[in-house]
Design a protein around this motif. Structure first.
Motif, PDB file in Angstrom:
ATOM      1  N   THR A  54      37.291  26.765  43.211  1.00  0.00           N
ATOM      2  CA  THR A  54      37.751  26.758  41.829  1.00  0.00           C
ATOM      3  C   THR A  54      37.728  25.311  41.337  1.00  0.00           C
TER       4      THR A  54
ATOM      5  N   ASN B 185      44.816  30.930  33.923  1.00  0.00           N
ATOM      6  CA  ASN B 185      44.557  31.795  32.799  1.00  0.00           C
ATOM      7  C   ASN B 185      45.332  31.330  31.567  1.00  0.00           C
ATOM      8  N   ARG B 186      46.587  31.002  31.798  1.00  0.00           N
ATOM      9  CA  ARG B 186      47.419  30.580  30.683  1.00  0.00           C
ATOM     10  C   ARG B 186      47.023  29.191  30.178  1.00  0.00           C
TER      11      ARG B 186
ATOM     12  N   THR C 127      38.185  25.807  33.389  1.00  0.00           N
ATOM     13  CA  THR C 127      38.149  26.139  34.806  1.00  0.00           C
ATOM     14  C   THR C 127      37.027  27.125  35.066  1.00  0.00           C
TER      15      THR C 127
ATOM     16  N   THR D 257      44.206  27.569  30.303  1.00  0.00           N
ATOM     17  CA  THR D 257      42.944  27.486  29.568  1.00  0.00           C
ATOM     18  C   THR D 257      43.072  28.105  28.188  1.00  0.00           C
ATOM     19  N   LYS D 258      43.957  29.062  28.067  1.00  0.00           N
ATOM     20  CA  LYS D 258      44.177  29.665  26.762  1.00  0.00           C
ATOM     21  C   LYS D 258      44.870  28.680  25.829  1.00  0.00           C
TER      22      LYS D 258
ATOM     23  N   SER E  44      45.806  31.807  39.731  1.00  0.00           N
ATOM     24  CA  SER E  44      44.927  32.349  38.705  1.00  0.00           C
ATOM     25  C   SER E  44      45.714  32.717  37.455  1.00  0.00           C
ATOM     26  N   LYS E  45      46.970  33.113  37.619  1.00  0.00           N
ATOM     27  CA  LYS E  45      47.816  33.368  36.458  1.00  0.00           C
ATOM     28  C   LYS E  45      47.988  32.078  35.641  1.00  0.00           C
TER      29      LYS E  45
ATOM     30  N   ASP F   1      52.455  29.996  26.400  1.00  0.00           N
ATOM     31  CA  ASP F   1      52.903  31.156  27.130  1.00  0.00           C
ATOM     32  C   ASP F   1      54.228  30.796  27.755  1.00  0.00           C
TER      33      ASP F   1
END
Lengths: 694, 240
Positions: free
Chosen positions: A445, A425-426, A436, A428-429, A421-422, A317
């Protein structure tokens, strides 16, 4: 533009940490005129190597993300993936190898075959990747390519044979003798770009003759033609190359090249070898499963006119939105085409298509079989297969190791909260080994990954790339629980609070499972539990595995069998049986003598012999079990198994113990039972922590 | 249970303890022609001590750690194929705990080197071996001086040292007939308390015998012969 597929190479460069992968890649890019100046990994100019594009990579002098690049050498198109050397980033190596056709395994001429080289070699074997070995750093004091070749044969079990001899070694390294052409090759000019071929120096002639004979002996196995020519005494260069190629492709032979990337020696010869010996995409058998024909295995053909099959192996990303790296195996992908994600069945349109060069990119119109390119704006997960709409095939995915270490993070302020969190999100993708989740009991977390460095890098990236400042808890070992004996249970779930009640009775036993995480066995006879509620029991047990009753860690290695029960015609329901199964599990679990398991790491500490004693002492203090010691030139290597929990901060301890002269590597070995006295502490701490948070 | 059973089946147990069960330190030699199971016997010697909770150093000259470890795993797997999973795990754990492998290059193996690496552990009390097995020595080339050094080490440390040595295939029959050491070991024979030989029955390679050629401690009479299981080297018949 029609490409000659025979002249495409998809290769990876992997090796033990600090063997010079990135330095070598930098040279390759320079000689193939992709870049016009060489920047060193830890260069004084502060620019950093081209492939280490991330700021953090430049700073630390390590490669964190594998970077793909593309270059042309003697009209062969070469796609190169430079992979990280550190074991914490093993997934990067894993997924690079999944999509590559060939690889260069770099070894240090001083360090030889180190522990990570063994891991990398094993990964290459798993994906059946033909390889050439490049013995780098021949300019360093103590360089001994002969010894390293012997190690490759012995430790890696490869049929490795030198294709070259060094002319001079250490600081005297001048060039190499090519055993195929029987010429001396010198690399001159400021950056070694001028190649001068000469007759072999007289004093090396005898050695070269002998080495050539060894080479011919080894490769004539792969070609009858060559065998005959050798007997007649006139093998041509072509014949030898052909035979070496055959041997390499069949993975029964590994050519060994030597040089020094840093000193600009031997890199061009390595590129020649990549062209000559490593496979073209069409020479590798790739298979996919045809989902329309009951997962029948189909061989993919490198034919640009067949339906498209390609694999998304890496997501990134970046500043331009989500970038998906794709390797095409069959067919052609053009801008504007519609492709289907086999896993989700979702269609997508190919928008922008680019060829990657580290963090710069080049727009292209189409990608044919064997290409490694990147797509914009495609939503998918790493390992997804994309095809043209007319076929339904899936390629096998990659091996993803389980995380062994975790820590809790919490944002320092409100702004950080959103950014965190942004970022998560990236990440883990992008990285399947980085996970997480939010602990529901504590609302913390938790991030988990492959090692301290792995998590450290992500926390640093969160701060730099997302401005998400977080406070970090102490690293936690990913403990697990399991049971050691069989226990019966018989549990009735009953609730009568007006209206329709809940009723379910489940009986059976739980027992240790030797292989695998969880198994559910249905031994119900006579329908005492109606068929439709059997899956509910399974679900109930599976849910119980998330948190063991011993200390709240995930439960593994357990088989749940149900053999009796009861239902009520009105009050029984899916949820009632799930709850009954949970109750039964809880009932049996503590009687099944549950124990705690912890990750054990295989640790290798390498250093001068005089520090061996202190190294062993330090391992012993850490509940380590020393498996053995062996010699590695002037160094002694101590091999041991040490619980991960004891390894935090070991690098600092080791540095001070050995004046910085020893280094260590570790990788996950197995989960083993925690000794009782230690387990008591861990359990007490876990319970206390859970109490406090409540 | 499993442990006691394995201790009882071990053919080398007779050499490690006297009639009262006390440890007996000795310098021993196992000879055989190639491929009969010298390493397996050395592993059995090591296991005999390990299973009784003692520590053993396994010195491998010219082999790597992985291969040496594989020997133990294979033999353990074979002798306790019937064992229960958790018993097996416990067994493996005690082997890992009480065994230390040290590998050396053939050209650099010497007493000072060995001692340097041993002492580091002993001084720190990490490891206190009561037995050491040395695999891969080339008896035809080894200097007498080196073995004398080993003998001294054995006496000073009061531990057992067992070496292995290869004999020629042709020499086997003569040794069985004469019960004396063949060349090149004959000149070194005086350095060992005990010498045993492995040999197959003539004409039937699947029957392996352990033959005592010399035993200065009189635990086993010279000439005594014991049949072994060819894959695991435990006493024949005990593995039913």
């Amino acid at each position: 533009m029609k490409k000659d597929l025979e002249k495409v190479r998809n290769i990876g460069i992997s090796a033990h940490i600090d063997s010079g992968k990135t330095t070598l890649t930098e040279r390759v890019l320079y000689y193939t005129q992709k870049i016009h100046a060489i920047h060193e990994v830890r260069g004084k100019d502060g620019v950093g190597a081209t492939m280490d594009s991330m700021e953090l990579e430049k700073e630390r002098g390590i490669t964190i993300q594998s970077a793909a690049t593309y270059c042309t050498w003697k009209d062969y198109d070469i796609n190169i993936i430079d992979t990280p050397g550190h074991v914490d980033f093993t997934i990067e190596v894993e997924r690079a190898l999944r999509v590559l056709d060939g690889a260069v395994l770099i070894l240090c001429s001083v360090g030889g075959v180190q522990s990570q080289s063994i891991t990398v070699n094993r990964q290459m074997s798993r994906y059946k990747v033909p390889r050439v070995v490049f013995i780098n750093k021949c300019d360093r004091t103590g360089a001994n390519p002969k010894r390293v070749t012997a190690q490759v044969r012995e430790k890696l079990g490869l049929n490795a044979v030198p294709m070259q001899l060094p002319i001079g070694l250490e600081s005297e390294l001048k060039g190499v003798v090519d055993l195929v052409t029987m010429k001396a090759v010198y690399f001159e000019g400021d950056n070694g770009e001028k190649i001068r071929e000469e007759a072999i120096p007289a004093e090396m002639q005898a050695e070269a003759d002998a080495a050539r004979e060894t080479l011919l002996d080894a490769v004539s196995m792969f070609s009858d033609e060559l065998m005959e020519a050798v007997l007649e005494g006139s093998p041509s260069e072509e014949m030898i190359r052909e035979a070496v190629r055959k041997g390499t492709l069949s993975m029964e032979f590994v050519p060994v090249l030597i040089g020094s990337a840093y000193k600009n020696k031997g890199v061009q010869s390595l590129l020649d070898a990549v062209n000559a010996y490593l496979p073209a995409p069409s020479e590798i058998k790739n298979t996919a499963f045809d989902l329309d024909k009951g997962e029948e295995e189909v061989i993919l053909e490198s034919n640009p006119n067949k339906p498209l099959v390609c694999l998304a192996f890496k997501l990134e990303d970046g500043r331009y939105g989500q970038l998906t790296y794709i390797r095409t195996y069959q067919g052609t992908m053009k801008k504007g085409d519609t492709i289907v994600n086999t896993r989700t069945g979702k269609k997508a349109k190919v928008g922008r298509l680019v060829r990657m060069h580290s963090n710069e990119m080049e727009d292209i119109e189409s990608a044919g079989p064997g290409d490694i390119v990147a797509l914009f704006g495609i939503d998918c997960a790493s390992g997804d297969t994309f095809t043209s709409p007319d076929v339904n095939m899936s390629m096998s995915s990659m091996h993803v190791p389980a995380p062994v270490i975790s820590l809790s993070i919490s944002p320092v302020d409100n702004k950080a909260q959103g950014n965190m969190s942004k970022a998560l999100n990236r990440f883990t993708k992008e990285d399947p080994t980085f996970r997480t989740f939010v602990d529901h009991e504590t609302s913390e977390t938790i991030i988990s990954g492959m090692g301290e460095l792995h998590l450290e890098v992500y926390i640093e990236r969160m701060k730099r790339e997302y401005g998400a400042e977080v406070s970090v808890g102490a690293p936690q070992v990913a403990y697990r629980e399991t049971i050691t004996q069989r226990a019966d249970f018989n549990y009735t779930h009953k609730k009568q609070t007006g209206g329709s009640g809940q009723f379910a009775r489940v009986a059976g036993f739980i027992e240790p499972l030797e292989e695998g995480n969880y198994e559910f066995v249905d031994s119900i006879v006579g329908g005492v539990i109606p068929r439709e509620f059997i899956p509910s029991c399974d679900k109930g047990f599976a849910a119980s595995l998330e948190k063991g009753a011993l200390a709240g860690f995930p439960v593994t290695g357990i088989r749940c069998t149900i053999n009796d029960g009861a239902a009520h015609s009105v009050d029984s329901s899916d949820i009632a049986f799930q709850l009954a199964a949970r109750g039964g599990f809880k009932d049996g679990y503590l009687r099944a003598n549950p124990v705690l398991l912890e990750p054990i790491m295989k640790v290798a500490v390498e250093g001068p012999s005089e520090f061996q004693g202190s190294v062993m002492g330090s391992i012993n203090q850490r509940r380590g079990m020393i498996i053995g010691t062996f010699e590695e030139g002037e160094y002694t290597v101590v091999e041991a198994e040490v619980p991960l929990a004891e390894m935090f901060g070991y690098s600092t301890v080791l540095r001070s113990l050995t004046q910085g002269k020893a280094e260590f590597t570790m990788e996950f070995a197995a989960y083993r039972q925690v000794p009782r006295n230690v387990a008591e502490g861990v359990i007490a701490a876990a319970r206390k922590a859970a109490q406090e948070k409540k | 249970m499993l442990k006691n059973d394995l201790i009882a089946k071990n053919p080398m147990g007779a050499f490690s303890r006297d009639a009262e069960g006390n440890e007996v330190a000795r310098m021993g030699l196992v000879i055989a022609r190639p491929g009969l199971g010298k390493t397996a016997i050395l592993v059995q010697i090591a296991l005999d001590s390990i299973l009784r909770g003692k520590q053993v150093v396994h010195v491998s000259v010219g082999q790597n750690i992985e291969k040496t470890k594989a020997w133990y795993d294979d033999i353990l797997g074979d002798i306790s194929a019937q064992a229960k999973h958790d018993e097996m795990e416990e067994l493996k754990l005690s082997v890992r705990r009480n065994r230390m492998i040290m590998t050396f290059n053939a050209s650099t193996f010497s007493r000072p080197k060995l001692e340097e690496r041993l002492n580091d552990m002993i001084y720190q009390d990490i490891f206190r071996p009561c037995c050491m097995v040395i695999d891969g020595l080339d008896l035809a080339r080894v200097e007498r001086r080196m073995l004398e050094d080993m003998r001294d080490l054995q006496r000073e440390a009061n531990m057992s040292i067992w070496c292995s040595g290869v004999i020629e295939r042709e020499a086997q029959a003569a040794v069985i007939a004469s019960q004396t050491l063949p060349a090149p070991c004959d000149a070194l024979g005086d350095l060992f308390d005990t010498v045993i030989m492995l040999h197959p029955e003539s004409g039937d390679e699947s029957k392996i015998f352990l033959n005592v050629l010399k035993d200065a401690t009189n635990r086993m009479a010279p000439g005594k012969s014991l049949r072994l299981d060819p894959t695991t080297m435990v006493v024949w018949g005990a593995t039913a």
